[in-house]
Write an enzyme that holds these catalytic residues in place. Structure first.
Site, PDB file in Angstrom:
ATOM      1  N   GLN A   5       0.667  -1.204   0.003  1.00  0.00           N
ATOM      2  CA  GLN A   5      -0.141  -0.037   0.107  1.00  0.00           C
ATOM      3  C   GLN A   5       0.813   1.366   0.176  1.00  0.00           C
ATOM      4  O   GLN A   5       0.640   2.273  -0.696  1.00  0.00           O
ATOM      5  CB  GLN A   5      -0.938   0.093   1.265  1.00  0.00           C
ATOM      6  CG  GLN A   5      -2.039   1.120   1.127  1.00  0.00           C
ATOM      7  CD  GLN A   5      -2.996   1.203   2.399  1.00  0.00           C
ATOM      8  OE1 GLN A   5      -3.540   2.378   2.347  1.00  0.00           O
ATOM      9  NE2 GLN A   5      -3.322   0.066   2.839  1.00  0.00           N
ATOM     10  N   GLU A  60       1.474  -1.791   8.146  1.00  0.00           N
ATOM     11  CA  GLU A  60       0.596  -0.594   8.826  1.00  0.00           C
ATOM     12  C   GLU A  60       0.685  -0.509  10.384  1.00  0.00           C
ATOM     13  O   GLU A  60       1.194   0.543  10.775  1.00  0.00           O
ATOM     14  CB  GLU A  60      -0.597  -0.692   8.145  1.00  0.00           C
ATOM     15  CG  GLU A  60      -1.859   0.151   8.768  1.00  0.00           C
ATOM     16  CD  GLU A  60      -1.517   1.596   8.467  1.00  0.00           C
ATOM     17  OE1 GLU A  60      -1.860   1.978   7.310  1.00  0.00           O
ATOM     18  OE2 GLU A  60      -1.502   2.426   9.247  1.00  0.00           O
ATOM     19  N   ASP A  83       0.580   3.378   6.037  1.00  0.00           N
ATOM     20  CA  ASP A  83       0.529   2.872   4.636  1.00  0.00           C
ATOM     21  C   ASP A  83       0.377   4.100   3.747  1.00  0.00           C
ATOM     22  O   ASP A  83       1.170   4.880   3.181  1.00  0.00           O
ATOM     23  CB  ASP A  83      -0.218   1.972   4.206  1.00  0.00           C
ATOM     24  CG  ASP A  83       0.380   0.613   4.775  1.00  0.00           C
ATOM     25  OD1 ASP A  83       1.300   0.516   4.940  1.00  0.00           O
ATOM     26  OD2 ASP A  83      -0.387  -0.135   4.865  1.00  0.00           O
ATOM     27  N   GLY A 133      -8.101  19.569  20.606  1.00  0.00           N
ATOM     28  CA  GLY A 133      -7.668  21.072  20.613  1.00  0.00           C
ATOM     29  C   GLY A 133      -8.130  21.498  22.075  1.00  0.00           C
ATOM     30  O   GLY A 133      -8.234  20.862  22.975  1.00  0.00           O
ATOM     31  N   GLY A 134      -8.203  22.842  21.967  1.00  0.00           N
ATOM     32  CA  GLY A 134      -8.819  23.435  23.352  1.00  0.00           C
ATOM     33  C   GLY A 134     -10.324  23.405  23.329  1.00  0.00           C
ATOM     34  O   GLY A 134     -10.977  24.029  24.307  1.00  0.00           O
TER      35      GLY A 134
END
Ligand code: CAO
Length: 417
Positions: A18, A141, A170, A249-250
């Site tokens: 892949q 993978e 991959d 995130g925040g």
């Protein structure tokens, strides 16, 4: 635009499985002439892996090798190696992702290739960088996901490290290599010389996990990570924990149940509490009293009982399908989306219209669905065609290299091609 952006660029696709094929397939979509060089005995292993139709190339292969030609040749024979060297002399790019040392063992080291054709760009994928203590490992993978920091930070805190369904090791590595190859092609415009472009799968995974390295540094400084479910009621160790479905995130977020979740494993939405949109979020979920309630109106106030808040939102969602919920929430600009199943994606008309899911013809299997080009251009639309049969273009390619019919017949008779 009639001219495809990479038309005239010749690529030798000496790849398998892949990571490499994903890179070369996109070069082919952008108009390069991509020649897949494969073993005479079965070709790329993915032709045979997870077949759904007997004796027909598996979808694993067809979905990673469209728009290419195929040359089946034993490059370990002197005649086969000679063909390879002729191809190298005439190519712009060669991509490989064999096990460490395989190219050298075939007598096709970077030094030799560079000597044969100094303009050629040599793209190489390995599991680890050359100076890694694990440089000799064969890597697939999930091995890369574990080595690149993805597995230790994915999943729930009370479960084991977990791999992602997304091909971070991959296809993601293939996309990193693609960026490197295109950059090297640009550099060659200035210098006239090709170079080796290497990407390790470990690095490519890590590059997508950079916010987790951010979290490691924050954790070492602060001792806690405020956006993780472990805060403020749980405990932290000295390493980034698995955060379940928490937003990275925040902005706190979670996967929430919608109507029908008891029987439909994908009756969920992802719901984000965007700080600057708190007032409208409260309106959307019909809890206007939360807007000014001191227990709810600031990020800090919500943190200690964020899961109680999500529970309340789930009560609001209980009589709404995931689509109805998103239709309401979008009016209030709440960042959210339904959790889509692969079946929903396969039949999504918008993804078909945008060319993100396309139906392609294959000589033996008929039509099949594949993932189209995720990059959209204003002046060019990649046309996705079926993958080649093993060795479909062998005689054509040998003829292009100047071999006459008798020599080609002899190469067939000797089992070289
Ligand atoms: N003619 C003759 N021999 C050929 C050939 C051809 N056309 N094409 C390949 N071969 C040979 C190779 O030279 C190699 O021979 P040696 O072992 O004697 O050197 C042999 O076939 C096997 O090569 P391989 O690397 O494809 O196969 P593998 O099953 O041993 O390993 C993989 C597979 C993926 C683990 C390994 O290639 C690897 O670690 N690659 C680097 C990382 C990578 O890209 N992994 C992602 C794969 S996508 O999940």
């Amino acid at each position: 635009m009639n001219q495809q952006p990479l038309s005239g660029i010749k690529v030798i696709d000496f790849t398998g499985v892949q990571a490499g094929p994903a890179c070369t397939q996109m070069l082919a979509w952008f108009g390069a002439d991509v020649l897949k060089v494969e073993r005479t005995t079965g070709g790329d292993v993915t032709r045979h892996q997870l077949r759904d139709i007997p004796d027909v190339d598996a979808l694993y292969f067809t979905m990673l090798n469209s728009n290419k030609r195929s040359l089946a040749i034993n490059t370990k024979t002197p005649e086969g190696k000679e063909v390879m060297e002729k191809l190298i002399c005439d190519a712009d790019v060669l991509v490989e992702n064999f096990a460490p040392g395989a190219m050298d063992r075939m007598g096709l080291s970077w030094e030799h290739i560079h000597e044969l054709n100094p303009r050629l760009i040599f793209g190489s994928v390995k599991g680890f960088n050359e100076d890694s203590p694990w440089a000799d490992l064969k890597v697939y993978e999930n091995v890369a996901q574990c080595a690149g920091g993805a597995a230790s930070t994915t999943g729930f805190w009370d479960g084991p490290p977990t791999v992602s369904a997304a091909a971070l090791g991959d296809s993601n590595t293939g996309m990193h290599l693609l960026i490197g190859i295109l950059t090297a092609l640009m550099a060659r415009e200035k210098t006239g010389v090709g170079q080796k472009v290497s990407v390790s799968m470990q690095d490519a995974v890590l590059n997508l996990c950079r916010v987790k390295l951010r979290d490691q540094e924050r954790l070492e400084r602060l001792g806690y990570l405020e956006e993780y479910p472990q805060y403020p009621n749980g405990t932290f160790t000295d390493t980034v924990p698995r955060g379940g479905n928490a937003g990275g995130g925040g902005q706190p977020g979670w996967v929430l149940k919608c109507k029908g979740w008891e029987t439909d494993p994908n009756a969920y939405i992802y719901f984000t509490i965007q700080e600057q949109n708190w007032e409208r979020t409260c309106e959307a979920i019909e809890r206007p009293e939360w807007v000014h309630d001191p227990a709810y109106c600031t990020v800090e106030a919500r943190q200690s009982h964020i899961f109680d808040i999500f529970d309340e939102i789930e009560k609001w969602l209980a009589d709404k399908t995931k689509y109805e919920a998103v239709d309401t929430l979008r009016k209030y600009e709440v960042p959210c989306a339904p959790v889509l199943s692969m079946k929903e994606i396969a039949y999504d008309p918008a993804l078909r219209t945008s060319g993100s899911v396309v139906e392609v013809e294959h000589k033996e299997r008929g039509s099949y669905l594949t993932v189209g080009c995720p990059v959209k251009f204003s002046d060019f639309a990649p046309q996705i065609t079926g993958s080649p049969l093993l060795g479909e273009h062998t005689d054509q390619v040998l003829t292009e290299l100047g071999y006459d019919a008798d020599t080609i017949a002899a190469l067939h008779a000797e089992g070289v091609v």
